[in-house]
Motif scaffolding. Structure first.
Motif, mmCIF file in Angstrom:
data_model
loop_
_atom_site.group_PDB
_atom_site.id
_atom_site.type_symbol
_atom_site.label_atom_id
_atom_site.label_comp_id
_atom_site.label_asym_id
_atom_site.label_seq_id
_atom_site.Cartn_x
_atom_site.Cartn_y
_atom_site.Cartn_z
ATOM 1 N N CYS A 1 47.925 42.244 44.259
ATOM 2 C CA CYS A 1 47.347 41.023 44.847
ATOM 3 C C CYS A 1 48.428 39.946 44.752
ATOM 4 C CB CYS A 1 46.083 40.610 44.112
ATOM 5 S SG CYS A 1 44.668 41.686 44.422
ATOM 6 N N SER A 2 49.405 40.066 45.598
ATOM 7 C CA SER A 2 50.650 39.302 45.451
ATOM 8 C C SER A 2 50.516 37.820 45.779
ATOM 9 C CB SER A 2 51.740 39.925 46.329
ATOM 10 O OG SER A 2 51.315 39.983 47.675
ATOM 11 N N TRP B 1 46.379 44.445 36.842
ATOM 12 C CA TRP B 1 46.939 43.240 37.463
ATOM 13 C C TRP B 1 48.416 43.457 37.839
ATOM 14 C CZ3 TRP B 1 43.979 43.273 32.998
ATOM 15 C CH2 TRP B 1 42.695 42.740 33.126
ATOM 16 N N LEU C 1 50.747 35.201 39.944
ATOM 17 C CA LEU C 1 49.793 34.810 38.908
ATOM 18 C C LEU C 1 50.531 34.053 37.810
ATOM 19 C CD1 LEU C 1 46.746 35.281 38.214
ATOM 20 C CD2 LEU C 1 47.500 37.239 36.855
ATOM 21 N N LEU D 1 47.696 36.098 44.637
ATOM 22 C CA LEU D 1 46.765 35.591 43.627
ATOM 23 C C LEU D 1 47.499 34.695 42.634
ATOM 24 C CD1 LEU D 1 43.712 36.114 42.810
ATOM 25 C CD2 LEU D 1 44.618 37.764 41.166
ATOM 26 N N CYS E 1 54.259 40.834 36.877
ATOM 27 C CA CYS E 1 53.624 39.516 37.017
ATOM 28 C C CYS E 1 54.719 38.486 36.768
ATOM 29 C CB CYS E 1 52.473 39.365 36.031
ATOM 30 S SG CYS E 1 51.016 40.338 36.453
ATOM 31 N N TRP F 1 43.126 44.918 40.759
ATOM 32 C CA TRP F 1 43.756 43.800 41.467
ATOM 33 C C TRP F 1 45.243 44.081 41.704
ATOM 34 C CZ3 TRP F 1 40.566 43.341 37.179
ATOM 35 C CH2 TRP F 1 39.274 42.885 37.457
ATOM 36 N N CYS G 1 50.841 41.400 40.499
ATOM 37 C CA CYS G 1 50.265 40.104 40.884
ATOM 38 C C CYS G 1 51.368 39.072 40.656
ATOM 39 C CB CYS G 1 49.032 39.791 40.044
ATOM 40 S SG CYS G 1 47.598 40.813 40.435
#
Length: 207
Positions: free
Chosen positions: A14-15, A35, A41, A17, A62, A11, A38
């Protein structure tokens, strides 16, 4: 996902998400970049990560992550930049990181982190830049760092840290800029650092 072992970049970036489901990751071993980036998130589920060994860059950048669950990371060996740039994370729970070896920049730039509860880091050897720029972290005590050799820049920029009481740095070799900029530190314990060869700028700016 129940049989999947390699989650490399699954993932990654997946900016947009904002949440993540509770999927079956019980057999996963490689979570490298899983991740990473992301950046929206906000929370992370209590996944079964007990078989995971590689968590390098797993949650790197994140930036909106505010909390992290007490998941089982006991088999993990590589935590290089695992939580780097998690700028909204305020607390890290008492995670089992007892098998971790590489903690290079693991919590780099986690500048909202006030509480760091993991204590058993006893297998770790590389802590270079591990807590660099954790500028809200006030206390660093009772951590087992007995096998650590590289502490270059480890606590550089921990400007709110008033207490440093860790048990054993006797295996440490590199301490360059280790506590540089720890401007709130008022006392430093009589630790055994007899193996150290590099102390350049170690306490620079500890005013």
């Amino acid at each position: 996902f129940s049989q999947k072992k390699n989650y490399y970049e699954c993932w990654y970036n997946c900016s947009k998400l904002t949440s993540f489901p509770l999927i079956n990751t019980a057999n996963g071993t490689n979570f490298n970049y899983a991740w990473g980036y992301c950046s929206k998130l906000t929370d992370f589920p209590a996944l079964d990560l007990s078989a995971g060994t590689n968590f390098s860059y797993a949650w790197d950048n994140c930036k909106a992550l505010t909390t992290f669950p007490e998941v089982n990371l006991s088999a993990g060996t590589n935590f290089n930049r695992a939580w780097a740039e998690c700028k909204s994370l305020t607390e890290l729970p008492a995670l089992n990181l007892s098998s971790g070896i590489d903690f290079t920049a693991a919590w780099y730039n986690c500048n909202a982190l006030t509480t760091f509860l993991p204590t058993d880091l006893s297998a770790g050897t590389d802590f270079s830049s591990a807590w660099r720029n954790c500028s809200s972290l006030t206390d660093f005590s009772n951590k087992n760092l007995s096998k650590g050799t590289n502490f270059s820049n480890a606590w550089y920029g921990c400007s709110a840290m008033t207490n440093f009481l860790t048990s054993d740095l006797s295996a440490g070799i590199y301490f360059g800029s280790a506590w540089r900029g720890c401007s709130s530190l008022t006392e430093f314990p009589a630790l055994n650092m007899s193996s150290g060869t590099d102390f350049s700028n170690a306490w620079y700016g500890c005013n």
